[in-house]
Design a protein around this motif. Structure first.
Motif, PDB file in Angstrom:
ATOM      1  N   VAL A 214       0.857  -1.178   0.000  1.00  0.00           N
ATOM      2  CA  VAL A 214       0.000   0.000   0.000  1.00  0.00           C
ATOM      3  C   VAL A 214       0.895   1.230   0.000  1.00  0.00           C
TER       4      VAL A 214
ATOM      5  N   PHE B 227      -3.153   4.371  -2.766  1.00  0.00           N
ATOM      6  CA  PHE B 227      -3.490   3.270  -3.673  1.00  0.00           C
ATOM      7  C   PHE B 227      -2.781   2.009  -3.199  1.00  0.00           C
ATOM      8  N   SER B 228      -3.237   0.881  -3.710  1.00  0.00           N
ATOM      9  CA  SER B 228      -2.622  -0.409  -3.370  1.00  0.00           C
ATOM     10  C   SER B 228      -2.297  -1.159  -4.649  1.00  0.00           C
TER      11      SER B 228
ATOM     12  N   THR C  16      -5.388  -0.396  -7.146  1.00  0.00           N
ATOM     13  CA  THR C  16      -6.699   0.104  -6.730  1.00  0.00           C
ATOM     14  C   THR C  16      -6.562   1.463  -6.077  1.00  0.00           C
ATOM     15  N   THR C  17      -7.347   2.401  -6.541  1.00  0.00           N
ATOM     16  CA  THR C  17      -7.467   3.702  -5.883  1.00  0.00           C
ATOM     17  C   THR C  17      -8.840   3.742  -5.205  1.00  0.00           C
ATOM     18  N   ARG C  18      -9.177   4.869  -4.615  1.00  0.00           N
ATOM     19  CA  ARG C  18     -10.485   4.979  -3.964  1.00  0.00           C
ATOM     20  C   ARG C  18     -11.630   4.967  -4.969  1.00  0.00           C
TER      21      ARG C  18
ATOM     22  N   ASN D 299     -14.667   1.131  -8.194  1.00  0.00           N
ATOM     23  CA  ASN D 299     -14.373   0.578  -6.878  1.00  0.00           C
ATOM     24  C   ASN D 299     -15.633   0.657  -6.016  1.00  0.00           C
TER      25      ASN D 299
ATOM     26  N   ILE E 277      -9.635   1.779   0.006  1.00  0.00           N
ATOM     27  CA  ILE E 277      -8.638   0.866  -0.569  1.00  0.00           C
ATOM     28  C   ILE E 277      -8.878  -0.523   0.001  1.00  0.00           C
TER      29      ILE E 277
END
Length: 450
Positions: A150, A162-163, A180-182, A203, A208
């Protein structure tokens, strides 16, 4: 200028909130530079210690490689103590409570939380990963820092930016995964020079979905501070075994007499020494041995072992002194250091659990049935995995009668999983009308006869 940097506790932070493909590649490159540390932690846990790869000794000298797997003992014992008894999560709302029970059962959450706690103890961090399956159901699994990370923003709050969850082909150097972002979830494939992304997906979690669980704020493994002590134990035991072999292969020294080849063979086969000479006292027959350091080695090994458990703050329950705890209080004192460590870890895990349940209740298919804020009313109960004296607990609970509320009174009993639910059931039972006894019936009949 690099947009991502590494803090002392090995946290990646970004100076920009604009998530681009170049930022993702930069993060993957920085993460790959940390993999050697995570692989070393894993090697220590599975028993691949440095003693096994040290250079061989020359000239055929005894070269034993003894490895004592303290890291595995520390991690497994501590994890079992910390979360060997599954976490109990309840809600005051019966419908939500039923949903949580079903969800945890379907996702094998007891096992997942145990594995997360173990991974965090091995690497200093672990990840809970929320993802949608082919039926758009939200599932939870775990991930290690070997495959996920992360990146946080560089504000004072260090919020997740983000991850990335990915894997690398060791032959071609290509990597593939998902970031992945928000707002969006993006699958990608590529290498350090660039990569190709699929169409972004929305998402659904509002956050996250790769949630970091840390062992401690420094993100150190449970055995990080005792690695050198463990290496010393391995070396000392290996040298001790080498000394045993050296003694078995000791040279026989004969002074004052000359033996031919035939005499040497007879001496070896018959194992009898009969030396002739005018002056028998001048003949010396003895084994060549080096000085014996057994006492020093034993003292060193005892000291090293004590230091390992002392600094790791994990109880050595195989110690003879540990069995001398004749009461619950004395046992608690012997477990105090591990208890303090577990309480700190419990707070870290509870924060992460609140975050993933918060995201679960944000998924549209769930919020259609339950409130989006239902996660705020969840209760988390951690129970340490230690022997319990039910008789002592019952006495304590009895002494609390009328002093504290019923649910608190029941909470001291380890056999009660949900004190509030049991207290409510007892209250309902007390409110039910009591059936007349045979004595009451007879008394009423006598009144009628009168």
């Amino acid at each position: 200028m690099s947009n991502i940097s590494l803090l002392k506790n090995k946290v990646m932070i970004s100076s920009t909130t604009n998530v681009t493909e170049s930022l993702i590649r930069e993060a993957i490159t920085l993460h790959s530079q940390q993999l050697h540390k995570f692989k070393e932690d894993y090697d220590y846990y599975v028993g691949k210690h440095k003693i096994l790869t040290q250079p061989q000794k020359e000239n055929g000298k005894p070269d034993h490689r003894i490895m004592v797997n303290f890291p595995k003992y520390i991690v497994d014992r501590y994890t079992s103590y910390f979360i060997g008894v599954p976490v109990k999560i309840t809600s005051d709302e019966p419908e939500v409570n039923e949903f949580i029970d079903t969800y945890r059962m379907e996702n094998d959450m007891d096992d997942m939380e145990y594995e997360i706690a173990k991974i965090a103890s091995i690497y200093g961090r672990a990840y809970a990963y929320l993802a949608q399956d082919e039926n758009s159901e939200t599932l939870i699994t775990y991930a290690t820092p070997l495959e996920a990370f992360v990146v946080y923003d560089d504000t004072i709050f260090q919020r997740p930016l983000f991850s990335v969850y990915y894997s690398t082909n060791q032959t071609t150097g290509e990597f593939s995964g998902r970031y992945t972002t928000r707002e969006e979830i993006v699958d990608f494939i590529g290498d350090t020079s660039g990569f190709v992304s699929d169409e972004p997906k929305i998402n659904p979690y509002g956050g996250i979905p790769l949630i970091e669980i840390v062992e401690n704020e420094e993100r150190q493994s449970a055995f990080e501070n005792v690695k050198t002590l463990i290496d010393s134990v391995n070396r000392t035991l290996s040298e001790k075994m080498n000394d045993v072999d050296a003694l078995a292969d000791a040279y026989l020294k004969i002074l004052g007499a000359e033996l031919d080849k035939d005499a040497l063979e007879k001496l070896r086969d018959n194992r009898v020494i009969n030396m002739e000479g005018a002056d028998g006292k001048s003949i010396v027959v003895e084994f060549l041995t080096k000085p014996n350091g057994d006492t020093t080695q034993e003292n060193l090994l005892n000291r090293l072992q004590d230091l390992i458990f002392q600094i790791a703050m994990v109880a050595n329950i195989n110690d003879k002194e540990f069995g001398n705890a004749v009461s619950g209080v004395s046992l608690q004192y012997k477990l105090q250091a591990m208890k303090d460590l577990a309480q700190a870890k419990e707070r870290k895990l509870k924060v992460a659990m609140k975050e993933w349940y918060k995201m679960i209740f944000k998924v549209k298919s769930i919020t259609n049935k339950y409130s989006e804020d239902a996660w705020k009313k969840l209760n988390y109960k951690f129970t340490r995995n230690i022997p319990n004296n039910i008789a002592d607990e019952a006495t304590t609970a009895k002494n609390l009668e009328g002093v504290v509320p019923k649910d608190i009174q029941l909470s001291v009993l380890s056999i009660v999983d949900n004190p509030k639910q049991v207290a409510d059931e007892m209250k309902k039972a007390d409110e039910l009308p009591t059936l007349p006894t045979m004595t009451d019936t007879n008394a009423n009949m006598e009144k009628l006869d009168e």
